[in-house]
Scaffold this motif. Structure first.
Motif, mmCIF file in Angstrom:
data_model
loop_
_atom_site.group_PDB
_atom_site.id
_atom_site.type_symbol
_atom_site.label_atom_id
_atom_site.label_comp_id
_atom_site.label_asym_id
_atom_site.label_seq_id
_atom_site.Cartn_x
_atom_site.Cartn_y
_atom_site.Cartn_z
ATOM 1 N N LYS A 1 2.302 1.735 -3.428
ATOM 2 C CA LYS A 1 1.248 2.177 -4.340
ATOM 3 C C LYS A 1 0.945 3.660 -4.138
ATOM 4 N N ASN A 2 0.858 4.082 -2.893
ATOM 5 C CA ASN A 2 0.586 5.485 -2.599
ATOM 6 C C ASN A 2 1.689 6.392 -3.135
ATOM 7 N N GLU B 1 0.822 -1.203 0.000
ATOM 8 C CA GLU B 1 0.000 0.000 0.000
ATOM 9 C C GLU B 1 0.859 1.258 0.000
#
Length: 418
Positions: A184-185, A181
């Protein structure tokens, strides 16, 4: 991390909040202590330890413990400090709990409660998904500069500075985040810049896909250019041969009780200084043949005879020489041109035929086949790279670890040490 490699790796741990020391008192880490703890935790971390042959050997000697005396031989740590007190205080203030300190504060080891992850497909897939690619950093950017820039953008476990064959920074990095995550951010953050430089940011998978597409495009362009060059060459050759239809007096026939070892090379030795040979219609062991000259066969014959005292023989065998004329000349020219074109089709354009004929010019005295491993040189400018950087290749590039300076016989102050 190895000095021998063309990369720099570092553990990056965000720890801006004051840490709690062993005595329970909130105590802020100095910049030096922060760098020291991050560097040592990198050495014993998930990314370095599995491939660090020297360090793995050391931890086998004493139930995982490694002396501080050994640790300060590592170049990047020694460039920060060789003071045992600084090292111990830095690790005591760290909140990662990755390392343990011996009671006499002379040794450290990775905590048995934090075993290395199993290097299975699941872990490798997770590692790939947690890795990002970023390009656009000035070439003079240092590892510390990048680490500082990454602070506040997620917890980064590892930074890989990509370098060329001369070990010069290429302006791009791979960085491993602690979670998918977080990676991805980071990738989805709009308009990321380093100072005033716009950055290209991709997931590692997208980077490999991009390089594969670039390689495919370059291969197609290269193939197209090659085909165009071959087409131009063939057209030029065809035009040149077709023009011979309009010429006369270019064919010279030879015959006699020729030695069976007589070859086209013997004919070249006789005539190359006196006339340009375009084709020789002759096979070893035959008793006659025809030479096609670019220009006058009669002039080439007269010059060759003059150079050899008026008598021209092949391998000391009496030879008859005759200028081919009239219908016989036209039929012979047609056959030679057809044979030449057929030879190009079978053997490939530009290759020499062993059959009925062979293009003129210098004789093909030997043919050497070069064998060996193909070497690809990576361009300093990534946009010009001809080869795709595959995951397998990148894994090999990353398998470089640091050994103590004493073992590598390097100077402690060499630039670029990890």
């Amino acid at each position: 991390m190895s000095e021998k490699g063309d990369t720099e790796l570092a553990s990056v741990v965000e720890s801006e909040v004051p840490a709690v020391s062993e005595n329970g008192i909130n105590e802020a880490m100095s910049d030096l202590e922060k760098k020291v703890s991050q560097q040592i935790e990198y050495y014993f971390g998930d990314h370095n330890l599995p491939r660090d042959k020297f360090l793995k050997e050391q931890i086998k000697l004493d139930d995982g413990w490694v002396t501080l005396e050994t640790m300060i031989k590592f170049n990047r740590l020694s460039s920060l400090t060789t003071d045992f007190t600084v090292i111990i205080k830095a690790l005591q203030k760290s909140k990662t709990n990755l390392l343990e300190i011996s009671e006499d504060e002379t040794k450290i080891r990775r905590s048995p409660n934090k075993p290395l992850p199993e290097l299975n497909d699941e872990y490798k897939d997770s590692l790939k998904k947690r890795t990002i690619y970023a390009k656009g950093f000035p070439l003079e950017t240092s590892l510390d500069d990048i680490k500082e820039w990454l602070e506040g953008k997620g917890t980064v476990e590892n930074v890989f500075m990509r370098k060329d064959a001369q070990r010069q920074f290429k302006g791009s990095i791979f960085a491993v985040f602690d979670t998918v995550e977080a990676a991805k951010n980071f990738v989805e953050t709009p308009s990321l810049k380093y100072k005033d430089n716009d950055l290209l940011v991709l997931s590692k998978s997208d980077y490999y896909n991009m390089k594969a597409e670039e390689k495919k495009k370059l291969q197609l362009e290269s193939k197209s250019k090659s085909n165009q060059a071959k087409d131009r060459q063939k057209k030029a050759e065809d035009a040149e041969m077709e023009s011979l239809y309009e010429k006369t007096g270019c064919l010279l026939k030879f015959s006699g009780d020729l030695d069976d070892s007589t070859s086209r090379e013997n004919l070249h030795e006789l005539f190359d200084p006196h006339g340009e040979i375009k084709w020789i219609d002759f096979s070893r062991g035959a008793k006659n043949g025809i030479i096609l000259f670019k220009d006058s066969a009669k002039e080439a014959l007269e010059k060759a005879k003059e150079a050899h005292g008026g008598t021209l023989t092949l391998k000391n065998k009496e030879t008859m020489w005759e200028i081919v004329e009239g219908d016989t000349e036209k039929e012979a020219l047609k056959r030679i041109i057809e044979d030449q074109q057929e030879s190009f089709k079978k053997k490939g354009r530009g290759r020499r035929s062993r059959g009925k004929g062979r293009r003129g010019g210098q004789p093909n005295k030997s043919q050497v086949t070069f064998q060996g491993k193909k070497t690809t040189f990576e361009s300093e400018d990534e946009s010009d790279e001809a080869d795709s950087v595959s995951p397998k290749k990148r894994a090999l590039e990353e398998n470089e670890v640091e050994e103590p300076a004493s073992k590598l016989q390097k100077t402690e102050n060499e630039s670029g040490n990890q």
